[in-house]
Motif scaffolding. Structure first.
Motif, mmCIF file in Angstrom:
data_model
loop_
_atom_site.group_PDB
_atom_site.id
_atom_site.type_symbol
_atom_site.label_atom_id
_atom_site.label_comp_id
_atom_site.label_asym_id
_atom_site.label_seq_id
_atom_site.Cartn_x
_atom_site.Cartn_y
_atom_site.Cartn_z
ATOM 1 N N VAL A 152 0.822 -1.225 0.000
ATOM 2 C CA VAL A 152 0.000 0.000 0.000
ATOM 3 C C VAL A 152 0.850 1.266 0.000
ATOM 4 N N THR A 153 2.122 1.165 0.406
ATOM 5 C CA THR A 153 2.972 2.365 0.402
ATOM 6 C C THR A 153 3.757 2.519 -0.900
ATOM 7 N N GLN A 154 3.734 1.511 -1.775
ATOM 8 C CA GLN A 154 4.433 1.601 -3.061
ATOM 9 C C GLN A 154 3.501 1.733 -4.250
ATOM 10 N N PHE A 155 2.302 1.130 -4.138
ATOM 11 C CA PHE A 155 1.464 0.989 -5.326
ATOM 12 C C PHE A 155 0.056 1.565 -5.149
ATOM 13 N N LYS A 156 -0.487 2.019 -6.255
ATOM 14 C CA LYS A 156 -1.932 2.131 -6.413
ATOM 15 C C LYS A 156 -2.284 1.139 -7.518
ATOM 16 N N TRP A 157 -3.547 0.758 -7.624
ATOM 17 C CA TRP A 157 -3.877 -0.300 -8.576
ATOM 18 C C TRP A 157 -5.332 -0.220 -9.014
ATOM 19 N N ASP A 158 -5.560 -0.779 -10.191
ATOM 20 C CA ASP A 158 -6.917 -1.005 -10.694
ATOM 21 C C ASP A 158 -7.194 -2.495 -10.562
ATOM 22 N N ALA A 159 -8.270 -2.826 -9.861
ATOM 23 C CA ALA A 159 -8.610 -4.229 -9.625
ATOM 24 C C ALA A 159 -9.868 -4.609 -10.395
ATOM 25 N N GLU A 160 -9.846 -5.794 -10.995
ATOM 26 C CA GLU A 160 -11.037 -6.320 -11.659
ATOM 27 C C GLU A 160 -11.979 -6.909 -10.611
ATOM 28 N N PRO A 161 -13.292 -6.976 -10.906
ATOM 29 C CA PRO A 161 -14.221 -7.612 -9.962
ATOM 30 C C PRO A 161 -13.784 -9.047 -9.652
ATOM 31 N N GLU A 162 -13.939 -9.432 -8.400
ATOM 32 C CA GLU A 162 -13.459 -10.742 -7.961
ATOM 33 C C GLU A 162 -14.502 -11.414 -7.079
ATOM 34 N N THR A 163 -14.577 -12.735 -7.146
ATOM 35 C CA THR A 163 -15.502 -13.502 -6.314
ATOM 36 C C THR A 163 -14.735 -14.559 -5.539
ATOM 37 N N VAL A 164 -15.371 -15.051 -4.471
ATOM 38 C CA VAL A 164 -14.765 -16.055 -3.598
ATOM 39 C C VAL A 164 -15.343 -17.424 -3.927
ATOM 40 N N PRO A 221 -12.837 -26.909 -3.716
ATOM 41 C CA PRO A 221 -12.475 -27.775 -2.591
ATOM 42 C C PRO A 221 -11.671 -27.062 -1.506
ATOM 43 N N LYS A 222 -11.165 -25.871 -1.836
ATOM 44 C CA LYS A 222 -10.526 -25.044 -0.813
ATOM 45 C C LYS A 222 -10.893 -23.604 -1.100
ATOM 46 N N ILE A 223 -10.779 -22.755 -0.099
ATOM 47 C CA ILE A 223 -11.148 -21.354 -0.283
ATOM 48 C C ILE A 223 -10.097 -20.668 -1.157
ATOM 49 N N SER A 224 -10.583 -19.864 -2.084
ATOM 50 C CA SER A 224 -9.685 -19.162 -2.995
ATOM 51 C C SER A 224 -10.478 -18.036 -3.656
ATOM 52 N N THR A 225 -9.833 -17.335 -4.576
ATOM 53 C CA THR A 225 -10.538 -16.377 -5.415
ATOM 54 C C THR A 225 -10.690 -16.990 -6.793
ATOM 55 N N ARG A 226 -11.788 -16.685 -7.467
ATOM 56 C CA ARG A 226 -12.064 -17.338 -8.752
ATOM 57 C C ARG A 226 -11.017 -16.984 -9.807
ATOM 58 N N ASN A 227 -10.608 -15.721 -9.855
ATOM 59 C CA ASN A 227 -9.716 -15.253 -10.932
ATOM 60 C C ASN A 227 -8.304 -14.936 -10.451
ATOM 61 N N HIS A 228 -8.022 -15.196 -9.166
ATOM 62 C CA HIS A 228 -6.700 -14.973 -8.567
ATOM 63 C C HIS A 228 -6.307 -13.493 -8.514
ATOM 64 N N VAL A 229 -7.303 -12.628 -8.335
ATOM 65 C CA VAL A 229 -7.125 -11.186 -8.094
ATOM 66 C C VAL A 229 -6.304 -10.502 -9.187
ATOM 67 N N PRO A 230 -6.884 -10.335 -10.362
ATOM 68 C CA PRO A 230 -6.171 -9.601 -11.418
ATOM 69 C C PRO A 230 -6.122 -8.102 -11.088
ATOM 70 N N VAL A 231 -4.939 -7.510 -11.198
ATOM 71 C CA VAL A 231 -4.783 -6.074 -10.951
ATOM 72 C C VAL A 231 -3.794 -5.507 -11.964
ATOM 73 N N VAL A 232 -3.923 -4.191 -12.180
ATOM 74 C CA VAL A 232 -2.915 -3.448 -12.927
ATOM 75 C C VAL A 232 -2.281 -2.462 -11.961
ATOM 76 N N LEU A 233 -0.963 -2.546 -11.802
ATOM 77 C CA LEU A 233 -0.242 -1.762 -10.791
ATOM 78 C C LEU A 233 0.357 -0.493 -11.380
ATOM 79 N N TYR A 234 0.392 0.540 -10.531
ATOM 80 C CA TYR A 234 1.064 1.804 -10.863
ATOM 81 C C TYR A 234 1.822 2.255 -9.619
ATOM 82 N N ASP A 235 2.858 3.048 -9.826
ATOM 83 C CA ASP A 235 3.581 3.614 -8.683
ATOM 84 C C ASP A 235 2.672 4.578 -7.934
ATOM 85 N N LEU A 236 2.762 4.539 -6.601
ATOM 86 C CA LEU A 236 1.909 5.417 -5.780
ATOM 87 C C LEU A 236 2.259 6.865 -6.010
ATOM 88 N N HIS A 237 3.539 7.179 -6.123
ATOM 89 C CA HIS A 237 3.973 8.572 -6.320
ATOM 90 C C HIS A 237 4.656 8.735 -7.668
#
Length: 386
Positions: free
Chosen positions: A354-366, A370-386
């Motif tokens: 959180v101190t290095q990046f800002k990001w755009d996150a796609e919608p995600e579901t749980v 057979p085990k808890i996870s995220t459906r799409n494995h949290v796709p994000v596009v990262l940018y530098d915070l500053h």
């Protein structure tokens, strides 16, 4: 199934008296009958105490914090800005490297990658019909167990051949703990290494991924955790790391961890078997029956957690929540000894993220089976915070 606080407490705190572990045969086959998850008595207690000693001493806490920070920085340094990444997979690489270092003293590389691949195959087959039918997840899991067992025993053989080399890792502590044990010592070592990987491999990555998902969906919480961590960072030199005292002071970060686990607990329940006919609240649980203390029902109790489906980390700062309502790591004599380690991993990762990046996150579901996870494995596009 038992879903209320008092009932769950009753089962967990009568381990070895009224109940014992009662997991399915497929899980025992894949992880091993001599693993501390299934074993009872003196060996289980010693294994539990050994792991707790390994992660609980003050010098080790400081060392583990530094190690997690180093691997986190190394992992994040490879991420491209402006390109889509699957954050859960990236996090698992970091937490896997951390686990391999603490478990085997192993640096990132081909062997570490092989262990991760085989272990993922192993875990995919833990719930299923325990029959060796080629092509089934159980069959593949048992083959992965064979490969992992050989890797572990090659490590043990190498250490026995060079006793003059000191190793400060969990494998060495395990070898020392069981060297006088009766029975098949090699099987005890293999089974307990595998169950330690099972306990520590996937869950930290999933918890951190869920935390990022929740923060992405709750801008006010993201702003709060970012400011808390930037305040820590501003008081340090650019090359100075996160200390144990810094970690302990991150109150809102810890609240995010607690709230994330409340909503998406890796261990949704545990399985116990009645050792005798057990009477509870006028009901008889027959001897040999399996009992499932179900944690998620407690985590969504509206009396303790108003608006329980909402991600609201401030609730952990607004009132004192009894430990009987917080069961992400089990309870009783089998309370997970690595729970503080999971907190450290999450806090260190979130601090740098959180101190290095800002990001755009796609919608995600749980997903929960057979085990808890995220459906799409949290796709994000990262940018530098500053």
């Amino acid at each position: 199934m038992i879903t209320d606080v008092e009932g769950v407490k009753f089962v967990l705190h009568n381990e070895g008296v009224l109940f014992e572990t009662g997991y399915p045969q497929s899980l025992k086959d894949v992880l091993g009958e001599r693993a501390m998850l299934f074993h009872h008595g003196d060996l289980q207690k010693r294994m539990h105490a050994m792991l707790k000693r390994f992660v609980s001493s003050t010098p080790l806490k400081k060392y583990l914090t530094r190690e997690m920070e180093l691997l986190t920085k190394q992992g994040m340094s490879t991420w491209s800005r402006g390109q889509r990444i699957l954050l859960q997979d990236e996090i698992q690489r970091i937490t896997h490297d951390f686990l391999m270092k603490q478990l085997f003293g192993l640096e990132p590389g081909k062997l570490s990658t092989t262990i991760l691949e085989e272990f993922n195959t192993l875990m995919a087959g833990i719930i299923g019909v325990p029959m060796m039918i080629p092509g089934t997840p159980y069959f593949k899991a048992m083959k992965a167990r064979e490969k992992l067992s050989q890797i572990i025993m090659d490590m043990v053989a190498a250490r026995r051949a060079r006793p003059d080399i000191e190793h400060k890792d969990i494998l060495n502590a395990l070898i020392e703990e069981v060297k006088e044990e009766d029975g098949d010592v090699e099987k005890i070592i293999i089974d307990n290494v595998l169950v330690n990987i099972a306990n520590a491999e996937g869950i930290p990555a999933i918890v951190i991924a869920f935390a990022v998902k929740n923060l992405s969906e709750t801008p006010k919480a993201l702003e709060h955790i970012r400011e808390e961590n930037l305040a820590i960072k501003r008081g340090k030199d650019s090359n100075e790391g996160l200390s144990w005292n810094d970690y302990m002071s991150l109150e809102f970060t810890q609240a995010v961890f607690n709230e994330t686990l409340r909503l998406a607990n890796g261990a949704q329940g545990v399985m116990r078997k009645a050792l005798k006919d057990v009477e509870y609240r006028g009901y008889i649980i027959p001897k040999g029956w399996t009992v499932l203390p179900y944690f998620l029902n407690i985590h969504f109790d509206e009396n303790m957690f108003p608006n329980p489906t909402k991600f609201h980390p401030w609730r952990w700062l607004e009132k004192n929540i009894p430990s009987t309502y917080v069961l992400p790591f089990g309870g009783g004599s089998r309370l997970c000894p690595g729970q503080e380690l999971a907190r450290v991993q999450t806090a260190v990762f979130l601090h740098h993220f959180v101190t290095q990046f800002k990001w755009d996150a796609e919608p995600e579901t749980v997903i929960n089976f057979p085990k808890i996870s995220t459906r799409n494995h949290v796709p994000v596009v990262l940018y530098d915070l500053h």
